[in-house]
Design an enzyme around this catalytic site. Structure first.
Site, PDB file in Angstrom:
ATOM      1  N   THR A   7       0.867  -1.174   0.000  1.00 17.05           N
ATOM      2  CA  THR A   7       0.000   0.000   0.000  1.00 17.05           C
ATOM      3  C   THR A   7       0.900   1.218   0.000  1.00 17.05           C
ATOM      4  O   THR A   7       2.079   1.102   0.278  1.00 17.05           O
ATOM      5  CB  THR A   7      -0.835  -0.007   1.306  1.00 17.05           C
ATOM      6  OG1 THR A   7      -1.688  -1.143   1.306  1.00 17.05           O
ATOM      7  CG2 THR A   7      -1.660   1.239   1.507  1.00 17.05           C
TER       8      THR A   7
ATOM      9  N   ARG B 169     -13.611  -7.882  -0.680  1.00 19.41           N
ATOM     10  CA  ARG B 169     -12.926  -7.609   0.596  1.00 19.41           C
ATOM     11  C   ARG B 169     -12.347  -6.189   0.591  1.00 19.41           C
ATOM     12  O   ARG B 169     -11.656  -5.799  -0.329  1.00 19.41           O
ATOM     13  CB  ARG B 169     -11.809  -8.631   0.798  1.00 19.41           C
ATOM     14  CG  ARG B 169     -10.937  -8.408   2.062  1.00 19.41           C
ATOM     15  CD  ARG B 169      -9.680  -7.622   1.781  1.00 19.41           C
ATOM     16  NE  ARG B 169      -8.777  -7.544   2.941  1.00 19.41           N
ATOM     17  CZ  ARG B 169      -7.714  -6.752   2.999  1.00 19.41           C
ATOM     18  NH1 ARG B 169      -7.406  -5.976   1.988  1.00 19.41           N
ATOM     19  NH2 ARG B 169      -6.944  -6.730   4.064  1.00 19.41           N
TER      20      ARG B 169
ATOM     21  N   GLY C 222      -9.946  -3.771   2.949  1.00 21.26           N
ATOM     22  CA  GLY C 222      -9.083  -3.723   4.129  1.00 21.26           C
ATOM     23  C   GLY C 222      -9.260  -2.388   4.833  1.00 21.26           C
ATOM     24  O   GLY C 222     -10.331  -1.772   4.787  1.00 21.26           O
TER      25      GLY C 222
ATOM     26  N   GLY D 299      -0.081  -2.545   6.040  1.00 19.57           N
ATOM     27  CA  GLY D 299       0.072  -3.803   6.770  1.00 19.57           C
ATOM     28  C   GLY D 299      -1.261  -4.524   6.881  1.00 19.57           C
ATOM     29  O   GLY D 299      -2.140  -4.346   6.041  1.00 19.57           O
TER      30      GLY D 299
END
Ligand code: ASP
Length: 412
Positions: free
Chosen positions: A240, A268, A270, A292
């Site tokens: 990212t 999905r 995050g 992360g």
């Protein structure tokens, strides 16, 4: 060095770490252990994930010449979004388990106290700018999926195929080899989760890797990328970019953009599109962002927690350490699980003080976590880790005979 380095912390070391990391611990030693180097805070300044390093000069000049802080931060993150070889962001990002690239982003503009976010967007490369367009052209804060894509097209963003041949072939290799090692079933947070046995004989892995290499060759994956592709299949990567920017006047903004976890379940999202998790900026206090393990960061509302900690007097580093300790606390200090997680926070306070903190020191002893900074001097700096040692990638990987894969091949 071979990948046998994955035999990481001894159980004795893990036990002593578990004892030393108590999320509730307000012990003064703790502050001393993470004592911060004295740095003169400077403005303007940009702090970002290390993959933003090559793009910092341009963004810094923008900021220095009176440019808007969100524009400067956007300028940094569009670098990786446009780079087809950066497989964790934008064009060329590794796809979901269906082979479709789905991107997430969010941003906050400090001076006007506004936020925008998009999640699960297909076919649009610069989702960071789409999140900014949500701020500027809608009365909403978050758009997802097909609606977000249609909005982007209406705003003039071109639809394009984000799946590069390299990412498609890597996904194909994953598809052909993935079995039970996927993201279905109880996650690590479930009481039913059991740590997989990593002590098994490495021979089947050895054979499996050789089969994968043959298959990669048959699929047409370039020889120089072959071992790196296998690495991405064995350990689906995250990746990212976050960037926070502060100008001379003390205005600040932040943005985070990602293709998320490789081979994730379709749909999905995050932490990256979640305002308060992947990114949070409060004009009165500071700005923070994360890269992360997204699921873990959502549960501690990481970026918001850090900004609130600074509001209540913590330094950037203390504020980040506290958020990391909350992740540790969510697993009751269980190192058998925590060793598979990692998290890096990028933190910038309104006066220009900053910190980069991470759960572990890096992905391996030779790959420390780093942040990139520009305050007149462009540089990379190691993060301050909460835990000693390297995180172990998930799914766990048994120790291989030394020399089976050379690191130089492995981390292309
Ligand atoms: N946080 C991102 C996500 O979970 C991935 C990453 O930062 O590496 O989607």
């Amino acid at each position: 060095m071979s990948i046998s380095r994955r035999g990481f912390l001894s159980s004795a070391a893990v036990a002593s770490l578990a004892a030393s990391v108590n999320a509730q611990d307000k012990d003064k030693n703790d502050t001393a252990r993470h004592a911060e180097p004295l740095r003169a805070a400077k403005r303007p300044i940009i702090v970002c994930a290390n993959n933003g390093f090559p793009y910092l000069d341009n963004a810094y000049s923008l900021l220095k010449n009176g440019g808007d802080t969100l524009d400067a931060a956007m300028n940094v993150v569009q670098g990786p979004e446009n780079d087809p070889f950066e497989d964790s962001v934008g064009l060329g990002g590794l796809p979901n388990e269906d082979g479709v690239v789905e991107l997430d982003a969010c941003c906050m503009h400090g001076p006007t106290r506004r936020a925008g976010s998009v999640g699960g967007v297909r076919n649009i490369k610069n989702v960071s700018l789409v999140a900014k367009a949500v701020i500027e052209h809608t009365g909403h804060v978050m758009l997802v999926g097909e609606g977000a894509e249609r909005f982007a097209v209406a705003m003039g963003f071109p639809r394009e195929n984000l799946l590069t041949e390299r990412s498609r072939k890597t996904w194909q290799l994953w598809k052909e080899f993935h079995s039970t090692d996927d993201w279905w079933g109880p996650g690590m947070a479930s009481p039913q989760w059991k740590a997989p046995d990593t002590s098994s004989n490495s021979e089947p892995w050895n054979e499996r890797l050789q089969r994968m290499e043959k298959r990669a060759s048959a699929i047409g994956i370039d020889p120089e990328f072959r071992m790196a592709a296998i690495h991405r299949i064995v350990f689906p990567p995250t990746g990212t970019i976050h960037c926070s920017a502060l100008n001379e006047k003390g205005e600040m903004s932040g943005v985070t953009t990602t293709s998320g976890l490789a081979f994730k379940l379709p749909g999905r999202c995050g932490d990256s599109p979640i305002i308060g998790a992947g990114c949070y900026t409060d004009q009165d206090v500071g700005s923070a962002g994360a890269t992360g393990a997204g699921e873990e960061n959502i549960k501690v509302a990481g970026a918001h927690t850090i900004v609130e900690n600074m509001r209540h007097g913590m330094s950037p580093q203390e504020a980040g350490m506290d958020a990391l300790k909350r992740i540790v606390r969510n697993y009751n200090n269980d190192m058998a699980r925590l060793k598979f997680l990692d998290m890096t926070y990028y933190i910038l306070r309104k006066d220009g003080a900053y910190a980069g903190v991470s759960l572990w020191e890096g992905y391996s002893p030779t790959e420390p976590h780093k942040i990139a900074v520009h305050d007149g001097t462009r540089r990379s700096e190691k993060t301050v880790p909460l835990l000693k040692g390297a995180s172990q990638e998930f799914p766990p990987f048994p120790t291989l005979p030394a020399g089976l894969i050379q690191e130089s091949e492995y981390y292309k």
